[in-house]
Design an enzyme around this catalytic site. Structure first.
Site, PDB file in Angstrom:
ATOM      1  N   CYS A 140      35.921 -42.578  20.940  1.00  0.00           N
ATOM      2  CA  CYS A 140      36.987 -43.328  20.218  1.00  0.00           C
ATOM      3  C   CYS A 140      37.554 -42.497  19.025  1.00  0.00           C
ATOM      4  O   CYS A 140      38.569 -42.092  18.620  1.00  0.00           O
ATOM      5  CB  CYS A 140      36.348 -44.580  19.583  1.00  0.00           C
ATOM      6  SG  CYS A 140      37.672 -45.522  18.652  1.00  0.00           S
TER       7      CYS A 140
ATOM      8  N   CYS B 157      32.300 -51.955  18.935  1.00  0.00           N
ATOM      9  CA  CYS B 157      33.556 -52.700  18.224  1.00  0.00           C
ATOM     10  C   CYS B 157      34.022 -53.948  19.228  1.00  0.00           C
ATOM     11  O   CYS B 157      34.293 -55.076  18.681  1.00  0.00           O
ATOM     12  CB  CYS B 157      34.406 -51.885  17.531  1.00  0.00           C
ATOM     13  SG  CYS B 157      35.145 -50.950  18.731  1.00  0.00           S
TER      14      CYS B 157
END
Length: 371
Positions: A104, A200
């Protein structure tokens, strides 16, 4: 700085948490031209109200209004799916344990987001990461954050010079307690907000349940290395090397641990004892090797390494190979090295870069951690 800070535009990645809120607050106080951006990376419309994206964006709005900066929400769902989530699933299919945070940072926060920020005229982007950057000659060094417990250079190991030249990490020289203190003093809406943990896009949901929505689970036998069948596993993707919990093996004596996987036969190997010899290795092969500086590298590097977040460093010798991979030899045996995770190299406080753990070795033989 010779330039007036108000001439320097900094776009802050704001998550709705205390760290990025304080980052934006500090930069605004220092006189920079600050814009807040909320990255929407995951489509939660098909979930059951567990995802907190709307709540988080509300917090971004509250904080941005408090400190007086413009804010936007930008959708990176497609990029996230293509670059991070697809990789995440592919690694699990291979029986490995991925690190989506590393991917990410590499592909979204410091690539797609950075490109978007530049389209808004940004000179720099800033995030709430606990890490530091330092200009040395023509290069930018990536340094550990001062707060040893929060240092996030492990997750930033794939960043290039081009990316590092464009970033600011205002929290890198602070302890987490100081950050909370600043948030409280400034009366920021997120001052007492709990830190987010875990992956997440999974949030508070059950990991097994989440993964089974995307990958069909294939239960199989759980065996010792000698072939004794001890029970059933729920699917190899649910287990990682060194795992103890969730095996469901009763009996007396020391606890049982995962020591390997056979993908072809769909077998999970387990052995008894925290210090079982199969859990220890003396070297690994890493792929996707990337360095944070452009300086020429010797073929052999003596440094330290981390094999998982918050682990103490281990002395290693890194042998760079012609095919772009590296052999990493440990000064002392290391327990439960996990294929798919990051190996990150350090010279003191400088993060040199890292790669992905591919295979794990002991006495010249490959361990069957994933085979």
């Amino acid at each position: 700085m010779s330039t007036n800070n108000s001439d320097i535009r900094v776009v802050v990645g704001m998550s709705g948490g205390v760290d990025s809120s304080v980052t934006a607050h500090i930069l605004k106080e220092q006189g920079y031209d600050v814009i807040g951006i909320f990255m929407k990376n995951w489509d939660d419309t098909d979930e059951f109200g567990v995802c907190t994206a709307t709540e988080d964006y509300d917090d971004v709005i509250r904080v941005a209004n408090q400190i007086g900066i413009p804010y936007y929400a930008v959708n990176f769902e497609k990029e996230y799916w293509d670059k991070v989530f697809t990789y995440f699933l592919d690694e699990y299919k291979l029986g490995r344990t991925p690190n989506p945070d590393v991917m990410c940072n590499k592909e979204i926060k410091f690539k797609a987001f950075l490109e978007h920020a530049e389209s808004l005229g940004a000179d720099f982007v800033a995030t709430g990461h606990y890490a530091q950057v330092k200009k040395v000659g023509d290069e930018i060094e990536l340094l550990r954050g001062v707060d040893n417990n929060k240092d996030q250079t492990y997750f930033l190991n794939q960043l290039s010079q081009d990316q590092l030249k464009k970033v600011m990490f205002p929290l890198g020289a602070m302890e987490k307690t100081e950050v909370r203190e600043i948030a409280k003093k400034a009366g920021l809406a997120t001052a007492n907000k709990k830190d987010s943990t875990g992956i997440c896009f999974i949030g508070e949901r059950n990991f097994k349940q989440f993964l089974s929505e995307y990958l069909p689970a294939q239960p199989g036998e759980m065996r010792t290395l000698n072939g004794e069948v001890l029970g059933k596993h729920d699917g190899l993707m649910y287990y990682t090397i060194g795992q103890r919990h969730g095996l469901g093996i009763g009996g007396d004596g020391e606890p049982w641990f995962v020591v390997g996987k056979d993908l072809k036969e769909n077998v999970l190997f387990v052995e008894q004892g925290f210090h079982h010899e199969t859990l220890y290795s003396d070297s690994l092969i890493a792929t996707d090797i990337s360095f944070t500086t452009n300086a020429a590298k010797p073929k052999t590097i003596e440094c330290t390494a981390k094999f998982r977040y918050r682990q103490t460093d281990t002395k290693v010798t890194v042998h760079l190979r012609e095919d772009g991979t590296a052999e990493v030899v440990f000064a002392d045996p290391v327990r439960a090295i996990t294929p798919g995770q990051a190996v990150v190299f350090y010279d003191g406080d400088i993060c040199l870069g890292g790669g992905t753990i591919d295979t794990v070795w002991k006495n010249g033989a490959k361990l069957n951690y994933v085979g």
